[in-house]
Enzyme design. Structure first.
Site, PDB file in Angstrom:
ATOM      1  N   SER A 142       0.867  -1.193   0.000  1.00 39.31           N
ATOM      2  CA  SER A 142       0.000   0.000   0.000  1.00 39.31           C
ATOM      3  C   SER A 142       0.896   1.233   0.000  1.00 39.31           C
ATOM      4  CB  SER A 142      -0.854  -0.005   1.274  1.00 39.31           C
ATOM      5  OG  SER A 142      -1.521   1.227   1.423  1.00 39.31           O
ATOM      6  N   TYR A 155      -2.560  -1.187  10.459  1.00 39.31           N
ATOM      7  CA  TYR A 155      -2.498  -1.344   9.002  1.00 39.31           C
ATOM      8  C   TYR A 155      -1.141  -0.861   8.487  1.00 39.31           C
ATOM      9  CZ  TYR A 155      -4.171  -1.059   4.130  1.00 39.31           C
ATOM     10  OH  TYR A 155      -4.345  -1.231   2.769  1.00 39.31           O
TER      11      TYR A 155
HETATM   12  N1  NAD Z   1      -8.700   0.141  -1.421  1.00 43.21           N
HETATM   13  C1  NAD Z   1      -7.561   0.774  -1.278  1.00 43.21           C
HETATM   14  O1  NAD Z   1      -7.495   1.994  -1.370  1.00 43.21           O
HETATM   15  C2  NAD Z   1      -6.295   0.024  -0.998  1.00 43.21           C
HETATM   16  C3  NAD Z   1      -5.111   0.756  -0.959  1.00 43.21           C
HETATM   17  C4  NAD Z   1      -3.920   0.100  -0.700  1.00 43.21           C
HETATM   18  C5  NAD Z   1      -3.923  -1.258  -0.505  1.00 43.21           C
HETATM   19  N2  NAD Z   1      -5.096  -1.948  -0.535  1.00 43.21           N
HETATM   20  C6  NAD Z   1      -5.020  -3.369  -0.298  1.00 43.21           C
HETATM   21  O2  NAD Z   1      -5.602  -4.075  -1.374  1.00 43.21           O
HETATM   22  C7  NAD Z   1      -6.157  -5.290  -0.890  1.00 43.21           C
HETATM   23  C8  NAD Z   1      -7.612  -5.418  -1.336  1.00 43.21           C
HETATM   24  O3  NAD Z   1      -8.341  -4.352  -0.762  1.00 43.21           O
HETATM   25  P1  NAD Z   1      -9.795  -3.896  -1.236  1.00 43.21           P
HETATM   26  O4  NAD Z   1      -9.785  -2.421  -1.269  1.00 43.21           O
HETATM   27  O5  NAD Z   1     -10.216  -4.655  -2.422  1.00 43.21           O
HETATM   28  O6  NAD Z   1     -10.622  -4.314   0.072  1.00 43.21           O
HETATM   29  P2  NAD Z   1     -12.047  -4.984   0.236  1.00 43.21           P
HETATM   30  O7  NAD Z   1     -12.387  -4.806   1.675  1.00 43.21           O
HETATM   31  O8  NAD Z   1     -12.995  -4.504  -0.806  1.00 43.21           O
HETATM   32  O9  NAD Z   1     -11.718  -6.509  -0.075  1.00 43.21           O
HETATM   33  C9  NAD Z   1     -10.884  -7.259   0.765  1.00 43.21           C
HETATM   34  C10 NAD Z   1     -11.041  -8.710   0.418  1.00 43.21           C
HETATM   35  O10 NAD Z   1     -10.295  -9.483   1.369  1.00 43.21           O
HETATM   36  C11 NAD Z   1     -11.143 -10.464   1.918  1.00 43.21           C
HETATM   37  N3  NAD Z   1     -10.770 -10.798   3.284  1.00 43.21           N
HETATM   38  C12 NAD Z   1     -10.545  -9.971   4.319  1.00 43.21           C
HETATM   39  N4  NAD Z   1     -10.275 -10.683   5.427  1.00 43.21           N
HETATM   40  C13 NAD Z   1     -10.326 -11.992   5.068  1.00 43.21           C
HETATM   41  C14 NAD Z   1     -10.150 -13.209   5.784  1.00 43.21           C
HETATM   42  N5  NAD Z   1      -9.887 -13.240   7.098  1.00 43.21           N
HETATM   43  N6  NAD Z   1     -10.284 -14.372   5.106  1.00 43.21           N
HETATM   44  C15 NAD Z   1     -10.588 -14.376   3.777  1.00 43.21           C
HETATM   45  N7  NAD Z   1     -10.772 -13.247   3.056  1.00 43.21           N
HETATM   46  C16 NAD Z   1     -10.641 -12.072   3.702  1.00 43.21           C
HETATM   47  C17 NAD Z   1     -12.525  -9.831   1.883  1.00 43.21           C
HETATM   48  O11 NAD Z   1     -13.537 -10.788   2.018  1.00 43.21           O
HETATM   49  C18 NAD Z   1     -12.485  -9.162   0.517  1.00 43.21           C
HETATM   50  O12 NAD Z   1     -12.746 -10.085  -0.517  1.00 43.21           O
HETATM   51  C19 NAD Z   1      -5.973  -5.291   0.624  1.00 43.21           C
HETATM   52  O13 NAD Z   1      -4.803  -5.982   0.975  1.00 43.21           O
HETATM   53  C20 NAD Z   1      -5.796  -3.827   0.916  1.00 43.21           C
HETATM   54  O14 NAD Z   1      -5.089  -3.602   2.109  1.00 43.21           O
HETATM   55  C21 NAD Z   1      -6.278  -1.337  -0.783  1.00 43.21           C
END
Ligand code: NAD
Length: 250
Positions: A142, A155
């Protein structure tokens, strides 16, 4: 030779029921990858979407915060599919509290999913990749791997850790046919950021600072994953690619 050809490869994508993970799974399937969709409960809807355009996908359930379930996932995948060429550790969670009040149980839960779980899957599938002498691992870092953020100490710790231990694994495995790299998304409009998107003041501050002047879309991550999964990135090791609309350049 098509440097980006991934036909016939098998990719496992965690957290692929929605958000960034779902777009990555669909994007990989569209370029001919057989995709293993991992989520807490089997995401049959994502499998159906992929099959609707002739792609190949299978759903697996796993609570990635549970060590035994992660081991079971590995056993089940190896027994039924037999190999994973590309591992995309995408799943992650966010928890927001003022740092002085951050509950330690929440800290532990977040670190187990975002950091220990990612390391554990790298270990399990990495060991198989070492036997094959081939593998591509993409971990989701991230912009918060580089910055502290606000109200998100767990985080911030988790994402800095993922970026750094990915370099350790790369140092050990790069000469053995395994590429391990990270993607650092910026501000992407997914469920994870509902709290920020719905906070008018924070939302405006973010847009004002963002060179791209828009939130990222989950699908904006797909190109970087294809690149890091393909021969085009064979000499890229232990790197983190920003996909952030220019955020870190400010
Ligand atoms: N959205 C952003 O701005 C952003 C920025 C930087 C990094 N990220 C990273 O990208 C990745 C995806 O994020 P996103 O925005 O799509 O989030 P989101 O919350 O939309 O999706 C997260 C996914 O992870 C799954 N998940 C979470 N905990 C779990 C568990 N214990 N067991 C199984 N599945 C689990 C959820 O069910 C979901 O499918 C994450 O690692 C997040 O930290 C996101």
């Amino acid at each position: 030779m098509n440097l980006f050809d991934l036909t016939g490869k098998v990719a496992l994508v965690t957290g692929a029921s929605r958000g960034i993970g779902k777009e990555i799974a669909v994007g990989l399937a569209k370029v001919g990858v057989e995709v293993l969709i991992v989520s807490r409960t089997k995401a049959s809807d994502v499998v159906a979407e992929i099959e609707s355009f002739g792609g190949k996908a299978h759903a697996f359930s796993c609570d990635l915060g549970n060590r035994e379930q992660r081991q079971n996932l590995f056993n089940e995948v190896m027994a039924s599919i037999g190999k994973v060429d590309i591992l995309v550790n995408n799943a992650g969670i966010q928890k927001r509290f003022n740092s002085e009040d951050f509950p330690l149980e929440e800290w532990d839960e977040l670190l187990e999913v975002n950091t220990t779980g990612v390391f554990h899957l790298c270990q399990l599938f990495g060991k198989e990749m070492l036997k094959e002498g081939y593998g591509k691992i993409v971990n989701m870092a991230s912009v918060i791997s580089f910055q502290g953020g606000i109200k998100i100490p767990a985080y911030a710790a988790s994402k800095a850790a993922v970026m750094n231990f990915s370099k350790t694994l790369s140092n050990e495995w790069a000469s053995k046919g395994i590429n391990i790299n990270c993607i650092a998304p910026g501000y992407i409009a997914t469920d994870m950021n509902d709290a920020l998107i719905n906070d008018n003041e924070r939302n405006q501050q973010i847009l004002d600072r963002l060179p791209a002047k828009r939130w990222g879309k989950a699908s904006d991550m797909v190109g970087a994953v294809i690149f890091l999964s393909s021969a085009a990135s064979d000499y890229i090791n232990g790197h983190t690619i920003m996909v952030d609309g220019g955020w870190m350049g400010r």
